[in-house]
Design a protein around this motif. Structure first.
Motif, PDB file in Angstrom:
ATOM      1  N   ASP A  76      54.143  76.778  35.883  1.00 31.14           N
ATOM      2  CA  ASP A  76      55.571  76.600  36.139  1.00 31.14           C
ATOM      3  C   ASP A  76      56.312  76.236  34.855  1.00 31.14           C
ATOM      4  O   ASP A  76      57.419  76.734  34.607  1.00 31.14           O
ATOM      5  N   ARG A  77      55.699  75.380  34.060  1.00 31.65           N
ATOM      6  CA  ARG A  77      56.347  74.982  32.807  1.00 31.65           C
ATOM      7  C   ARG A  77      56.486  76.149  31.848  1.00 31.65           C
ATOM      8  O   ARG A  77      57.547  76.359  31.244  1.00 31.65           O
ATOM      9  N   MET A  78      55.439  76.953  31.730  1.00 30.81           N
ATOM     10  CA  MET A  78      55.476  78.105  30.837  1.00 30.81           C
ATOM     11  C   MET A  78      56.416  79.180  31.355  1.00 30.81           C
ATOM     12  O   MET A  78      57.095  79.854  30.578  1.00 30.81           O
ATOM     13  N   ALA A  79      56.467  79.356  32.676  1.00 27.82           N
ATOM     14  CA  ALA A  79      57.353  80.365  33.256  1.00 27.82           C
ATOM     15  C   ALA A  79      58.814  80.028  32.966  1.00 27.82           C
ATOM     16  O   ALA A  79      59.629  80.923  32.674  1.00 27.82           O
ATOM     17  N   LYS A  80      59.165  78.753  33.022  1.00 25.99           N
ATOM     18  CA  LYS A  80      60.538  78.345  32.726  1.00 25.99           C
ATOM     19  C   LYS A  80      60.898  78.592  31.265  1.00 25.99           C
ATOM     20  O   LYS A  80      62.070  78.767  30.930  1.00 25.99           O
ATOM     21  N   ARG A  81      59.887  78.617  30.399  1.00 22.77           N
ATOM     22  CA  ARG A  81      60.126  78.827  28.965  1.00 22.77           C
ATOM     23  C   ARG A  81      60.035  80.297  28.575  1.00 22.77           C
ATOM     24  O   ARG A  81      60.185  80.632  27.399  1.00 22.77           O
ATOM     25  N   SER A  82      59.799  81.171  29.531  1.00 28.43           N
ATOM     26  CA  SER A  82      59.551  82.587  29.216  1.00 28.43           C
ATOM     27  C   SER A  82      60.781  83.326  28.738  1.00 28.43           C
ATOM     28  O   SER A  82      60.675  84.389  28.131  1.00 28.43           O
ATOM     29  N   ALA A  83      61.975  82.796  29.033  1.00 25.98           N
ATOM     30  CA  ALA A  83      63.251  83.456  28.690  1.00 25.98           C
ATOM     31  C   ALA A  83      63.401  84.797  29.394  1.00 25.98           C
ATOM     32  O   ALA A  83      64.067  85.707  28.905  1.00 25.98           O
ATOM     33  N   ILE A  84      62.756  84.931  30.565  1.00 29.44           N
ATOM     34  CA  ILE A  84      62.880  86.133  31.392  1.00 29.44           C
ATOM     35  C   ILE A  84      63.546  85.747  32.707  1.00 29.44           C
ATOM     36  O   ILE A  84      63.085  84.827  33.390  1.00 29.44           O
ATOM     37  N   ASP A  85      64.618  86.438  33.047  1.00 30.92           N
ATOM     38  CA  ASP A  85      65.304  86.207  34.326  1.00 30.92           C
ATOM     39  C   ASP A  85      64.928  87.234  35.372  1.00 30.92           C
ATOM     40  O   ASP A  85      64.874  86.924  36.566  1.00 30.92           O
ATOM     41  N   ARG A  86      64.689  88.484  34.931  1.00 33.13           N
ATOM     42  CA  ARG A  86      64.435  89.571  35.876  1.00 33.13           C
ATOM     43  C   ARG A  86      63.362  90.497  35.342  1.00 33.13           C
ATOM     44  O   ARG A  86      63.267  90.721  34.145  1.00 33.13           O
ATOM     45  N   ARG A  87      62.579  91.027  36.255  1.00 35.47           N
ATOM     46  CA  ARG A  87      61.629  92.100  35.944  1.00 35.47           C
ATOM     47  C   ARG A  87      61.626  93.068  37.120  1.00 35.47           C
ATOM     48  O   ARG A  87      61.868  92.666  38.256  1.00 35.47           O
ATOM     49  N   TYR A  88      61.307  94.324  36.827  1.00 38.33           N
ATOM     50  CA  TYR A  88      61.404  95.352  37.858  1.00 38.33           C
ATOM     51  C   TYR A  88      60.084  96.097  38.025  1.00 38.33           C
ATOM     52  O   TYR A  88      59.295  96.235  37.086  1.00 38.33           O
ATOM     53  N   SER A  89      59.873  96.588  39.246  1.00 40.36           N
ATOM     54  CA  SER A  89      58.628  97.281  39.573  1.00 40.36           C
ATOM     55  C   SER A  89      58.898  98.400  40.561  1.00 40.36           C
ATOM     56  O   SER A  89      59.875  98.360  41.322  1.00 40.36           O
ATOM     57  N   PHE A  90      58.034  99.394  40.545  1.00 45.98           N
ATOM     58  CA  PHE A  90      58.101 100.430  41.571  1.00 45.98           C
ATOM     59  C   PHE A  90      57.481  99.924  42.868  1.00 45.98           C
ATOM     60  O   PHE A  90      57.631 100.533  43.930  1.00 45.98           O
ATOM     61  N   ILE A  91      56.790  98.787  42.802  1.00 45.47           N
ATOM     62  CA  ILE A  91      56.178  98.180  43.983  1.00 45.47           C
ATOM     63  C   ILE A  91      57.185  97.243  44.625  1.00 45.47           C
ATOM     64  O   ILE A  91      57.789  96.408  43.947  1.00 45.47           O
ATOM     65  N   ARG A  92      57.378  97.364  45.911  1.00 45.96           N
ATOM     66  CA  ARG A  92      58.335  96.518  46.619  1.00 45.96           C
ATOM     67  C   ARG A  92      57.730  95.151  46.871  1.00 45.96           C
ATOM     68  O   ARG A  92      56.630  95.022  47.389  1.00 45.96           O
ATOM     69  N   SER A  93      58.472  94.111  46.506  1.00 47.62           N
ATOM     70  CA  SER A  93      58.004  92.756  46.769  1.00 47.62           C
ATOM     71  C   SER A  93      58.370  92.358  48.187  1.00 47.62           C
ATOM     72  O   SER A  93      59.163  93.013  48.864  1.00 47.62           O
ATOM     73  N   GLY A  94      57.816  91.248  48.647  1.00 51.10           N
ATOM     74  CA  GLY A  94      58.143  90.744  49.974  1.00 51.10           C
ATOM     75  C   GLY A  94      59.572  90.233  50.028  1.00 51.10           C
ATOM     76  O   GLY A  94      60.224  90.014  49.012  1.00 51.10           O
ATOM     77  N   ASP A  95      60.068  90.014  51.230  1.00 54.30           N
ATOM     78  CA  ASP A  95      61.439  89.552  51.394  1.00 54.30           C
ATOM     79  C   ASP A  95      61.606  88.087  51.003  1.00 54.30           C
ATOM     80  O   ASP A  95      62.706  87.632  50.725  1.00 54.30           O
TER      81      ASP A  95
END
Length: 372
Positions: free
Chosen positions: A49-68
């Motif tokens: 969680d700490r590293m994810a907050k520091r990733s400087a990434i807000d959005r990523r996209y995929s051809f795979i549909r994520s759950g709702d």
């Protein structure tokens, strides 16, 4: 006594236009939910969680549909990434064969005008996230209506710096055949290779990657981005820092935590050496107006900024692409160049720039350019 024939300077290749495309599904938050399922250890989850907050990434996209909902994790409508039953490589390659052409065609469709009216003579396709034969080059030629006599080249399994290598090929083609009109396509389905694992380093590496595609028209017509020269370099003793292996459960990437430090160290030495054969071509940092650096991750961009002692805003286009799209492997650098082209005010003076990307080796591929 006979004179020698006059020698003419070779043509300069120009990126006239760049089209970009993303798949429809935004999956960054859903990936966090998936990690929660795979990391039962609260200590590891806290680190993630700490590293994810520091990733400087807000959005990523995929051809795979994520759950709702985030708690649903990261799964396709047909449970492509079902817990305990992640797909094998053959299933992943079938998805690549289905979706990679569609994403590439979306990017081609963003170029000005119908591609069939562009007189394309050469097609270069770069991708490291899948294999299919007939290849993407042949599929795209057939689907777009490009003349089937167009010369074709595939740049495969080179990773993030394949964008530079594909542009270099186009550069050489136009220099040798000034009338050539080259379509350069980069398409990557990085989310096709998620691994079911409790390895924190692997989960953090997968946090960076997403899907995307670019298409560029490269000709001798003097508009857009003039490609001046290309140069490759490698860091001795670093071959094991970035690896990419084909396994029975997809392609497995290893991204060593020492990569940013090694890049910063190598670039710092290059800056101090300031030699004509170096990555800066004997020029000072201040001689370049633009820095098109592959947005491999926040730590990579920080390493480049630190190693070269760049001004604070020098990597703003790269950081924006990372924030909005994540790391799309070979397509990422083309998104950075597209952002620079879109931001250029017509009629303003040309700007000098340098582009670079890093990948397995540990190697750096770079090029100088002028944004016209």
């Amino acid at each position: 006594m006979t004179g020698h024939p006059a020698r003419h300077a070779p043509a300069t290749a120009h990126i006239n236009a760049i089209g970009t495309a993303l798949p429809p599904h935004e999956i960054h938050a859903a990936y966090h939910g998936l990690v929660d399922h795979m990391l039962p250890d609260p200590r590891k989850r806290a680190i993630y969680d700490r590293m994810a907050k520091r990733s400087a990434i807000d959005r990523r996209y995929s051809f795979i549909r994520s759950g709702d909902a985030v708690d649903d994790g990261y799964e396709h409508a047909d449970s492509f990434y079902a817990p305990g039953a992640y797909p094998g490589t053959s299933s992943r390659m079938r998805q690549y064969e289905k979706w990679a052409p569609e994403l590439a065609l979306d990017a081609i469709g963003q170029l000005d005008g119908d591609i069939t009216d562009q007189g394309i003579t050469h097609v270069i396709v770069a991708s490291c996230t899948g294999f299919v034969a007939p290849g993407l080059d042949q599929i795209l030629i057939k689907r777009t209506g490009i003349d089937p006599s167009a010369e074709r080249t595939l740049v495969g399994f080179m990773g993030c710096y394949a964008a530079v290598n594909s542009l270099r090929l186009a550069h050489h083609i136009v220099r040798s055949t000034p009338e050539a009109r080259v379509l350069v396509v980069n398409v990557e389905l990085c989310t096709l290779h998620l691994q079911e694992t409790q390895d924190l380093d692997k989960l953090l590496a997968m946090l960076l990657f997403s899907d995307g595609a670019s298409a560029a028209l490269v000709t001798a017509e003097p508009k857009g981005i003039a490609l001046l020269d290309f140069r490759a370099a490698s860091i001795p003793g670093s071959a094991d820092l970035i690896t990419w292996h084909i396994t029975d459960q997809g392609f497995l990437m290893h991204l060593d935590g020492h990569v940013p430090a090694r890049i910063a160290e190598a670039l710092g030495m290059e800056r101090s050496r300031n030699a004509p054969d170096g990555i800066l071509r004997g020029q000072a940092v201040a001689d370049y107006d633009l820095w098109a650096v592959h947005a491999g991750g926040r730590s990579i961009l920080d390493a480049v900024e630190r190693g070269l002692e760049l001004p604070a805003q020098a990597l703003a286009p790269s950081r924006a692409v990372l924030r909005e799209n994540g790391n799309m492997s070979s397509a990422t650098l083309m998104f950075v160049l597209a952002r620079m082209m879109a931001g250029k005010t017509p009629g303003t003076p040309p700007q000098s720039g340098i582009g670079m990307a890093f990948g397995p080796g540990l190697a750096a591929e770079s090029f100088r350019f002028n944004l016209l």
